[in-house]
Design an enzyme around this catalytic site. Structure first.
Site, short mmCIF file in Angstrom:
data_model
loop_
_atom_site.label_atom_id
_atom_site.label_comp_id
_atom_site.label_asym_id
_atom_site.label_seq_id
_atom_site.Cartn_x
_atom_site.Cartn_y
_atom_site.Cartn_z
N LYS A 271 -40.81 28.46 46.33
CA LYS A 271 -40.44 29.78 45.85
C LYS A 271 -39.47 30.45 46.82
O LYS A 271 -39.47 30.14 48.00
CB LYS A 271 -41.69 30.67 45.75
CG LYS A 271 -42.59 30.37 44.57
CD LYS A 271 -43.75 31.33 44.54
CE LYS A 271 -44.68 31.06 43.36
NZ LYS A 271 -44.09 31.34 42.05
N ARG A 345 -51.29 26.03 35.53
CA ARG A 345 -51.71 25.39 34.28
C ARG A 345 -52.38 24.04 34.53
O ARG A 345 -53.21 23.60 33.77
CB ARG A 345 -50.52 25.28 33.32
CG ARG A 345 -49.39 24.45 33.83
CD ARG A 345 -48.09 24.70 33.08
NE ARG A 345 -47.47 25.97 33.48
CZ ARG A 345 -46.35 26.45 32.95
NH1 ARG A 345 -45.73 25.78 32.00
NH2 ARG A 345 -45.86 27.60 33.36
N1 BES Z 1 -48.40 32.03 40.40
C1 BES Z 1 -47.21 31.92 39.64
C2 BES Z 1 -47.06 33.04 38.61
C3 BES Z 1 -46.86 34.40 39.18
C4 BES Z 1 -45.59 34.88 39.39
C5 BES Z 1 -47.95 35.20 39.47
C6 BES Z 1 -45.42 36.16 39.92
C7 BES Z 1 -47.77 36.47 39.99
C8 BES Z 1 -46.53 36.95 40.22
C9 BES Z 1 -47.16 30.59 38.90
O1 BES Z 1 -47.83 29.54 39.50
C10 BES Z 1 -45.73 30.23 38.84
O2 BES Z 1 -45.19 29.93 39.87
N2 BES Z 1 -45.16 30.30 37.66
C11 BES Z 1 -43.79 30.01 37.50
C12 BES Z 1 -43.73 28.92 36.47
C13 BES Z 1 -42.39 28.33 36.31
C14 BES Z 1 -42.07 27.40 37.44
C15 BES Z 1 -42.40 27.56 35.04
C16 BES Z 1 -43.12 31.27 37.00
O3 BES Z 1 -43.68 31.95 36.14
O4 BES Z 1 -42.06 31.60 37.51
ZN ZN Z 2 -46.58 28.51 40.93
#
Ligand code: BES
Ligand code: ZN
Ligand code: ZN
Length: 495
Positions: A271, A345
């Site tokens: 990230k 997921r």
């Molecule tokens: N934990 C994140 C989702 C999230 C994002 C929670 C911001 C709280 C605040 C999840 O694991 C994630 O990284 N999701 C990605 C998925 C993408 C790579 C398909 C997302 O939503 O950006």
């Molecule tokens: Zn994630």
């Protein structure tokens, strides 16, 4: 704590709090209060108009002692959330001077029983101290729930249930404060093992069983998706399985799953750096489930619960799962990991199949901070709701509206599934399209529910931590705890 119920506007308490909505009867109510306290009705009318967030403190003298009258404005048609927040703010800002002998008047329209729960809940939340790791010696707040001597002034028809309702509001609030601590804690203080310890301690204290599955056990069980997410982490994963059975007849068996990613770096699909620290809250789903187990057990609610929390970090090192790797899962399906940041997921999928195959719940609800897409769609005003069962969806939508933990339903049409087809494996964990991310994530989970006919998925990414007047940075909301508790309480009315 002592709670007494009265039905007249008279009390020996050092302060009377009067929550008031902005509505037609306000004038009459204020004149009534002025009459009872000897205060000037004219001045009260000009100085207080019951706007939301308005608070007016005035002093008056009785034969015994000087007293405070605290008029708490709630605005027009206040939601339950508005009432909770008004009381939370009052206590949060005044904990050093509120008297321990306190009265709250619900004698004025449109106060109803829900206001009593909201008020006591808000009072409990107002005492939350976010300074978990501050070293400065704390002077204990003069205001303290254990020492509280509370008089509830309520109309006669609410008298039989007022005390029970207030106690419930306090009990739920105290659990919510523990959940605040869990979610606000940084990842070095809440490893998967620490979450497990929390569950064991809470289970022992409140009467539910906790079984832990460690790494070797998870390997022999075949929890391959959870293990794949854990590969880059120094901390082993743990599957926390909790069960609460009420003493009497349970009316339903409800299965819960909560995403317990204690820190989400994104893995090799790492990230960006800005705000990465907030990924300590990626266990908000687990926290909601832990909190709901605790409140259900504490209040001896008439539902049989089985909850599963897959707990792990999503970290980076030489052993991490790589983008493109194909992994197995508890269900037996193979998954092409297109993006290691779509890890939620994976762990929730394994937990869902494990729960449904081994425990046969009547209803399944999972909560997960699953996608940024939900935040872009709904902001912080509602969680995303996905369900293959209209009755369950309606029930959750209604309760969310009532508790102020709002949900908004999004579709699960089969066409979205096309985006998750992989060339080399049964499924891929990321859609080929950059659109509808919350929905395709939910569709992915649906592939692991073993055709269960009453499943709901709550994507709480936007509502688990939010900006608020109670902290400088985003902080925990305990979203889901009241929602689930109220949902369980609904089963008491069934035949
Ligand atoms: N934990 C994140 C989702 C999230 C994002 C929670 C911001 C709280 C605040 C999840 O694991 C994630 O990284 N999701 C990605 C998925 C993408 C790579 C398909 C997302 O939503 O950006
Ligand atoms: Zn994630
Ligand atoms: Zn995540």
């Amino acid at each position: 704590m002592k709670i007494e119920i009265q039905h007249e506007f008279s009390t020996s308490a050092g302060a009377i709090i009067v929550p008031l909505a902005k509505q037609a009867e306000l004038k009459e109510t204020i004149s009534f209060i002025a009459g009872k306290t000897g205060l000037s009705a004219a001045l009260l009318h000009t100085d207080f108009s019951a706007e939301a967030k308005e608070m007016q403190v005035v002093y008056f003298q009785t034969e015994e002692q000087p007293k405070r009258l605290i008029l708490l404005g709630l605005g027009e048609e206040p939601s339950i959330q508005t009432i909770i927040t008004a009381f939370r703010r009052l206590v949060f800002k005044n904990k050093s001077r509120l008297p321990l002998h306190l009265a709250i008047s619900f004698l004025h329209a449109p106060a109803e029983i829900r206001w009593i729960e909201a008020a006591s809940n808000g009072i409990a939340l107002g005492l939350y101290d976010i300074g978990l790791y501050k070293t400065e010696e704390k002077t204990p707040a003069a205001f303290d729930l254990d020492k509280l001597d509370l008089e509830l002034l309520v109309p006669r028809d609410l008298q039989p249930i007022a005390k029970r309702t207030a106690l419930r509001g306090f009990a739920i609030g105290q659990t919510q404060c523990e959940i605040f601590d869990l979610v606000n804690a940084p990842a070095n203080k809440k490893t998967p093992q620490e979450l497990a310890r929390w569950a064991v301690a809470s289970g022992q204290q409140h009467g539910y069983s906790v079984t832990l599955f460690d790494c070797p056990q998870l390997e022999s069980m075949g929890m391959m998706a959870l293990l794949a997410v854990n590969r880059g982490s120094e901390h082993p994963p743990v599957l926390i399985v909790m069960e609460y059975k009420p003493d009497g007849k349970a009316l339903r068996k409800i299965g819960l799953v909560g995403k317990g990613v204690t820190f989400d770096t994104g893995g090799l699909n790492i990230k960006p750096s800005t705000n990465l620290f907030y990924m300590k809250s990626d266990m908000g789903g687990a926290a909601a489930v832990l909190g709901a187990m605790e409140t259900a057990a504490k209040l001896r609610l008439p539902v049989h619960l089985v909850a599963v929390v897959p707990a792990t970090e999503n970290s980076v090192d030489g052993l991490s799962t790589r983008p493109g790797d194909v992994i197995g899962s508890y269900s037996g399906k193979t998954i092409e990991v297109i993006d290691t940041d779509a890890e939620g997921r994976l762990v929730v999928a394994d937990a869902l199949s494990f729960l449904i195959k081994n425990h046969q719940p009547d209803i399944v609800i999972d909560l997960a901070t699953l996608t940024g897409s939900t935040i872009r769609t709904l902001g912080t005003q509602a969680g995303g709701l996905f369900s293959n069962n209209d009755e369950l969806a309606e029930a959750l939508l209604n309760i969310g509206y009532q508790t102020g933990e709002r949900l908004w339903r999004l579709p699960l049409w089969k066409e979205y599934l096309d985006e998750l087809k992989s060339d080399i494996a049964d499924l891929k964990n990321l859609s080929s399209s950059p659109t509808a991310g919350a929905i395709t994530a939910a569709k992915f989970l649906e592939c692991f529910i073993e055709d269960h006919s009453a499943w709901a998925h709550l994507d709480i990414a936007g509502v688990t931590i939010t900006d608020s007047e109670f902290s400088r940075q985003k902080s925990a909301t305990a979203f889901g705890v009241r929602l689930l508790t109220e949902y369980f309480m609904g089963f008491s009315n069934l035949p």
